[in-house]
Design a protein around this motif. Structure first.
Motif, short mmCIF file in Angstrom:
data_model
loop_
_atom_site.label_atom_id
_atom_site.label_comp_id
_atom_site.label_asym_id
_atom_site.label_seq_id
_atom_site.Cartn_x
_atom_site.Cartn_y
_atom_site.Cartn_z
N GLU A 82 1.66 -0.99 -0.10
CA GLU A 82 0.03 0.04 0.11
C GLU A 82 1.10 1.21 0.21
O GLU A 82 0.99 2.23 -0.82
N LEU A 83 2.04 0.97 0.90
CA LEU A 83 2.77 2.39 1.01
C LEU A 83 3.40 2.61 -0.17
O LEU A 83 3.67 3.92 -0.84
N ALA A 84 4.08 1.25 -1.21
CA ALA A 84 5.09 2.27 -2.54
C ALA A 84 3.58 2.51 -3.34
O ALA A 84 4.23 3.58 -4.18
N ALA A 85 2.75 1.84 -3.60
CA ALA A 85 1.79 2.09 -3.70
C ALA A 85 0.87 3.28 -4.63
O ALA A 85 1.42 4.22 -4.89
N CYS A 86 1.48 3.81 -3.08
CA CYS A 86 1.31 5.54 -2.46
C CYS A 86 1.70 6.55 -3.38
O CYS A 86 1.87 7.66 -3.88
N PHE A 87 3.22 6.45 -3.50
CA PHE A 87 4.02 6.89 -3.96
C PHE A 87 4.60 6.33 -5.15
O PHE A 87 5.98 6.98 -6.03
N GLY A 88 4.12 5.59 -5.63
CA GLY A 88 4.59 5.65 -7.05
C GLY A 88 5.48 4.27 -7.97
O GLY A 88 5.94 4.94 -8.29
N VAL A 89 5.80 3.80 -5.95
CA VAL A 89 7.21 2.81 -6.77
C VAL A 89 6.18 1.49 -6.65
O VAL A 89 5.66 1.05 -5.80
N PHE A 236 2.29 14.82 6.82
CA PHE A 236 2.50 15.37 5.73
C PHE A 236 2.96 14.87 4.19
O PHE A 236 2.28 15.46 3.37
N LEU A 237 3.93 13.95 4.68
CA LEU A 237 3.81 12.99 3.03
C LEU A 237 2.69 12.00 3.05
O LEU A 237 2.76 12.11 1.06
N GLY A 238 1.52 11.82 3.91
CA GLY A 238 0.41 11.67 3.36
C GLY A 238 0.59 9.80 3.18
O GLY A 238 0.23 9.29 2.49
N VAL A 239 1.43 9.64 4.41
CA VAL A 239 2.11 8.19 4.62
C VAL A 239 0.28 7.48 4.71
O VAL A 239 -0.38 7.85 5.26
N PRO A 240 0.13 5.80 4.68
CA PRO A 240 -0.79 5.75 4.53
C PRO A 240 -1.59 5.91 6.12
O PRO A 240 -0.65 5.52 6.73
N GLU A 241 -2.75 5.93 6.42
CA GLU A 241 -3.12 5.55 7.39
C GLU A 241 -2.97 4.10 8.06
O GLU A 241 -2.48 4.38 10.24
N GLY A 242 -3.25 3.51 8.20
CA GLY A 242 -2.58 2.05 8.55
C GLY A 242 -1.26 2.16 9.00
O GLY A 242 -0.29 1.38 10.10
N ILE A 243 0.03 2.52 8.18
CA ILE A 243 1.21 2.64 8.51
C ILE A 243 1.29 3.69 9.62
O ILE A 243 1.43 3.44 10.86
N GLN A 244 0.72 5.21 10.10
CA GLN A 244 0.72 5.91 10.94
C GLN A 244 -0.07 5.44 12.26
O GLN A 244 -0.01 5.87 12.71
N LYS A 245 -1.04 4.24 11.88
CA LYS A 245 -1.45 3.99 13.28
C LYS A 245 -1.20 2.68 13.56
O LYS A 245 -1.21 2.08 15.55
N ARG A 246 -0.27 2.13 12.73
CA ARG A 246 0.69 0.73 13.27
C ARG A 246 1.24 1.66 14.72
O ARG A 246 2.45 1.90 14.38
N ILE A 247 1.29 0.07 15.81
CA ILE A 247 1.76 0.88 17.11
C ILE A 247 3.57 -0.29 16.47
O ILE A 247 3.95 -0.94 15.79
#
Lengths: 336, 91
Positions: A82-89, A236-247
């Protein structure tokens, strides 16, 4: 300096620009590399570093590598994608389980655990992790590692680790980070890219990394940022919510183990502010008042941070080497 | 080897253990009340080694909540801790 709970607030746009320029100047101009390779774990630090690296070099000049092993939480891979897709990689998947089997990582680790818990058997569904006591504020206990096993029916049991077993479990587990480092360098060297480090300040300065493992990189992108500041950049960079909320997790041991129980012993919201206050020399009474803690509690955390910094200096040390001793070289004999 | 009886023999083996295993030295160059933590002599492995040593050498059982600076920060504190534990075991 007046201490407040907002003292670590960043200007995320300004800080992003500063890091992007730092990456561009060092990777392209000094290292003469075309782009960056980032190991992504589904955690917040590598997510932010991927976002910064893409801003620095563009998505076509960035490789994002997921390197799970058989102990990894499957959610790490789905968050990585999901992260890679978010940043086009386009992400690469490199499962390192076979490499670790080759190193006898699991066998060596499990044999050490079995000396403490003879019933432990990973093939029957037992899981394990190593942990520190979680009462730093209340009791100020020292960093004394224990091993916790989880039985197939979900019961937990914890015992102190003797020195030999602690060393062997850590040494075996560190094969994971070193295998990942080797994998990242394969992809970097094959493309004339640099390996971009993902350690934050908490990890780098307190020694929560593996020397020549996740510490083996060409450049550190966020080693100056406290964990709570990394979260500010993530928003700020728009990292996916699932990563921001992960412990934040170690994702190293077979049992779930967050970074607080494994190493830091405090929530980052508390640890970062206290560490910053310690660095700035803000008086303990002022810090205690600002944080709603007792002076004894603040001092315990200051002491723990200082101990970890001192006792992990070895990890940050470059290999010492002697200078040539020119004075001992005999003068050539003069022809008579 | 355990030594549960002779209270006078607590400090010397502790000094020897720290010198040999944590300082890599023949001698223990600090005062008995010098802080081992402030001097950076004990890291997390050193704590584990010390606990293992106290349990083996003096036959005391060390609980995790007892591994704190009040008991482990100096030779004097370690010796006092051992004596308290030995006295508790006898009582």
């Amino acid at each position: 300096m007046h201490f407040s709970k907002r003292i670590l607030d960043l200007d995320p746009a300004g800080e992003t620009d500063r890091i992007v320029r730092f990456l561009q100047q060092n990777v392209r101009q000094k290292m003469k590399r075309h782009g960056g390779v980032v190991g992504i774990s589904g955690g917040i630090d590598s997510a932010v570093v991927l976002g910064l690296t893409v801003r620095a070099f563009g998505p076509k000049n960035v490789v994002a590598v997921m390197m799970p092993d058989k102990d990894s939480d499957p959610i790490s891979e789905s968050l990585g994608r999901e992260l890679a897709a978010c940043f086009g990689v386009e992400p690469l998947l490199e499962n390192i389980t076979n490499a670790l089997e080759g190193f006898n990582c699991y066998r060596r680790r499990d044999q050490a655990i079995q000396r403490v818990f003879p019933q432990y058997d990973a093939s029957k569904g037992y899981k394990a992790k190593i942990v520190l006591p979680q009462d730093l504020l209340e009791a100020g206990t020292l960093n004394f590692f224990s091993v916790t096993i989880i039985t197939p029916d979900g019961r937990e049991e914890t015992r102190p680790l003797p020195p030999r077993e602690l060393l062997e479990i850590v040494a075996a587990s560190n094969l994971k980070q070193r295998s990942r480092m080797s994998t990242l360098y394969f992809h970097a060297e094959a493309r004339q890219f640099a390996v971009i480090g993902t350690a934050n300040k908490n990890e780098f300065a307190q020694g929560f990394f593996v020397k020549y493992g996740d510490g083996g990189v060409d450049i550190q992108a966020i080693a100056h940022l406290f964990k709570t500041q990394v979260y500010q950049l993530a928003r700020f960079l728009g990292v996916p919510e699932g990563i921001q909320k992960r412990i934040p997790t170690t994702d190293t041991y077979s049992a779930p183990c967050d970074q607080q129980e494994f190493f830091f012993r405090l929530p980052f919201e508390t640890l970062d502010l206290l560490w910053f206050a310690k660095e700035q020399g803000i008086p303990v009474p002022e810090v205690a008042s600002g944080m709603g803690l007792s002076e004894v509690q603040v001092q315990r955390v200051f002491d723990d941070i200082g101990r970890k910094q001192r006792t992990t200096e070895f990890l940050r040390l470059s290999p010492p080497a002697l200078e040539p001793e020119t004075s001992s070289v005999p003068e050539p004999a003069m022809a008579k | 080897m355990t030594d549960k009886t002779d209270n006078h023999q607590v400090e010397p083996p502790i000094r020897d253990f720290i010198a040999t295993n944590l300082l890599y030295s023949k001698d223990f160059p600090h005062a008995d009340d010098a802080s081992l933590l402030r001097e950076g002599i004990i890291d997390s492995l050193g704590v584990v080694e010390l606990v293992s040593f106290l349990q083996t050498r003096f036959g005391v059982k060390v609980e995790q909540q007892e591994v704190r600076p009040e008991n482990f920060d100096s030779v004097a504190k370690l010796a006092a801790f051992v004596r308290r534990k030995q006295a508790q075991a006898v009582a």
